[in-house]
Write an enzyme that holds these catalytic residues in place. Sequence first.
Site, PDB file in Angstrom:
ATOM      1  N   SER A 207      36.416  30.891  36.452  1.00 31.12           N
ATOM      2  CA  SER A 207      35.480  31.819  35.512  1.00 31.12           C
ATOM      3  C   SER A 207      35.791  33.282  36.151  1.00 31.12           C
ATOM      4  O   SER A 207      36.602  33.665  37.128  1.00 31.12           O
ATOM      5  CB  SER A 207      34.089  31.664  35.892  1.00 31.12           C
ATOM      6  OG  SER A 207      33.629  30.516  35.618  1.00 31.12           O
ATOM      7  N   ARG A 208      35.323  34.225  35.088  1.00 29.29           N
ATOM      8  CA  ARG A 208      35.389  35.692  35.298  1.00 29.29           C
ATOM      9  C   ARG A 208      34.300  35.950  36.323  1.00 29.29           C
ATOM     10  O   ARG A 208      33.315  35.041  36.304  1.00 29.29           O
ATOM     11  CB  ARG A 208      35.632  36.283  34.341  1.00 29.29           C
ATOM     12  CG  ARG A 208      36.726  36.191  33.280  1.00 29.29           C
ATOM     13  CD  ARG A 208      36.790  37.353  32.167  1.00 29.29           C
ATOM     14  NE  ARG A 208      37.896  36.887  31.394  1.00 29.29           N
ATOM     15  CZ  ARG A 208      39.127  37.215  31.471  1.00 29.29           C
ATOM     16  NH1 ARG A 208      39.672  37.880  32.803  1.00 29.29           N
ATOM     17  NH2 ARG A 208      40.149  36.824  30.683  1.00 29.29           N
ATOM     18  N   ALA A 209      34.192  37.131  36.873  1.00 30.59           N
ATOM     19  CA  ALA A 209      33.174  37.670  37.860  1.00 30.59           C
ATOM     20  C   ALA A 209      31.862  37.488  37.041  1.00 30.59           C
ATOM     21  O   ALA A 209      31.782  37.827  35.992  1.00 30.59           O
ATOM     22  CB  ALA A 209      33.321  38.923  38.265  1.00 30.59           C
ATOM     23  N   THR A 216      38.318  34.726  40.111  1.00 27.69           N
ATOM     24  CA  THR A 216      39.749  34.468  40.323  1.00 27.69           C
ATOM     25  C   THR A 216      40.435  34.666  39.091  1.00 27.69           C
ATOM     26  O   THR A 216      41.593  35.121  38.979  1.00 27.69           O
ATOM     27  CB  THR A 216      39.663  32.638  40.736  1.00 27.69           C
ATOM     28  OG1 THR A 216      39.300  32.498  41.650  1.00 27.69           O
ATOM     29  CG2 THR A 216      41.218  32.485  40.481  1.00 27.69           C
ATOM     30  N   ASP A 269      22.409  34.612  39.542  1.00 29.27           N
ATOM     31  CA  ASP A 269      23.197  33.304  39.617  1.00 29.27           C
ATOM     32  C   ASP A 269      22.432  32.182  40.252  1.00 29.27           C
ATOM     33  O   ASP A 269      22.489  31.860  41.601  1.00 29.27           O
ATOM     34  CB  ASP A 269      24.531  33.799  40.232  1.00 29.27           C
ATOM     35  CG  ASP A 269      25.668  32.407  40.331  1.00 29.27           C
ATOM     36  OD1 ASP A 269      25.396  31.703  39.412  1.00 29.27           O
ATOM     37  OD2 ASP A 269      26.521  32.782  41.122  1.00 29.27           O
ATOM     38  N   LYS A 301      25.611  34.821  49.639  1.00 36.70           N
ATOM     39  CA  LYS A 301      24.976  34.038  48.771  1.00 36.70           C
ATOM     40  C   LYS A 301      24.028  33.255  49.478  1.00 36.70           C
ATOM     41  O   LYS A 301      22.827  33.209  49.016  1.00 36.70           O
ATOM     42  CB  LYS A 301      25.778  33.588  47.571  1.00 36.70           C
ATOM     43  CG  LYS A 301      24.962  33.060  46.647  1.00 36.70           C
ATOM     44  CD  LYS A 301      25.726  32.459  45.087  1.00 36.70           C
ATOM     45  CE  LYS A 301      26.405  33.450  44.638  1.00 36.70           C
ATOM     46  NZ  LYS A 301      27.119  33.070  43.411  1.00 36.70           N
TER      47      LYS A 301
END
Length: 520
Positions: A207-209, A216, A269, A301
């Site tokens: 995934s993107r950020a 990544t 998230d 996190k």
Amino acid sequence: MILTPERATTLQARRLGIDTRQEPIIYLRADSPVCRSEGFSALSRVLVHTEHCKTIATLNIITSEMLHRGQIGFSESAWLRLKLNTDDNVWLSHPRPVQSLSHVRSKVFGHSLNKEQFQEIINDIVDGRYADVHIAAFITACGDDMLDDAEIIALTQAMIDSGSRIDWGQPMVIDKHCVGGLPGNRTTPIVVAILAASGLIMPKTSSRAITSPAGTADTMETMTDVSLTLEQMKQVVEQEGACLAWGGSVRLSPSDDILIQVERALDIDSEGQLIASVLSKKIAAGATHVLIDIPVGPTAKVRSQKAADKLASSFIKVGEQLDITIQILYTDGSQPVGNGIGPALEAKDVLAVLQNDTDAPQDLKERSLMMAGTMLEMAGTVEPGQGIEKATAILENGQAWEKFYAICNAQGGMRQPGEAPYLFKLMADRKGTVTQVDNRRLAQVAKLAGAPIDPTAGLEIHVKLGQQVYLHEPLLTIHAESSGELNYAVDYLESHPNIVCLSTDEEISQGESTDENHTD
């Protein structure tokens, strides 16, 4: 062909070039006859028909002369979704009520949802029937600990069923994922290169950020093309045994990419959606065995071992129900990994490790070798306890770099990460030892500098925990693509002076004494 609504007024399409991210937006004049006849008002949800396509869009009303009364304007996402050309005929009507919104309201009030209810919600999201405000309500209702394991399983399955699924025809396909919260932890490209060089199959989609300065996919995009079609991805994997692609381009769990866009805006998230997001992508991509990296640290996190154990337990339970093998690896989340935070800066760290540069960040190298070694053992390629030794040999003899270069070439060619034109160095204002690093605020500095939207933006960290620092020695360097963003990042840095905390020997000694007194 889609039939136009009876007696509907025909409008001519005009592309306005307005970026509204993923949400399709249409624009009408306030005195448009369609607004009057249909009773449309600002922010109405409208069913948009062309001769060949239809979608639901949100209406914005304009009062300027940007459009003629007989024209309808389109945002970029709406224009591309409907495959329009200038002056194409367009018709508007009221959409049917979105029944699945009743399930969202039920979840808002704390009720559990079943598989069928989650499937209806996810299908409507993928079909474009939800506005961003509806998606935000769904994400918020599922936040924190609002999903139990049964709901996470149901949501994951719904997300898998909403898109494509790949079968590689192999008994074992391996993958990995880090739950995040640790800036610079860009182990994936290194691990993929090592494992592919060892002969394992690893079709990596990333995934993107979401809430971080780089994902990544963002990092890899500074070095090669990651927006592969499904056929291109299969070709790269067939040729090299692995790929490093953006999951959003191959329609694997497409609802996840839509949810991520809104999660990014909300800076949310949550645990349940994290698990569903990760495992839906892994299963859709054909993975059979997945390593989950959970960094644990006071500003990561996951902040405690208790929370890490709970998250790990849910991952394993969901994996068992969906027939995928999950292995958990707890890692140190007390400080960033590598030297760079941000797409291009993290890419440079990855290249330094793969090319065995003498100044490559050792923490990134050691972390990558630990993960690659664990996965080699999980795959049965080596005996237990021999994984790190095998991974180290593949990295240090150059095989991993050769494989990484080959993967990039297969994906469209290898290129070097860029450089940001604006820099600011934060210098130590006294001598001391680094006793604390705030991951979250460092990530915030990198985002204020422009990452990940600006690929060369971010920051470099020049010190590590426990390192002795002298007066006027550099602690970190901010990189930005514009002077304005550099100033934003510097202002934030100056208003949070303890992002990198320096302590004198006396302060450290006093702290240890206080800890001992508390223990007693």
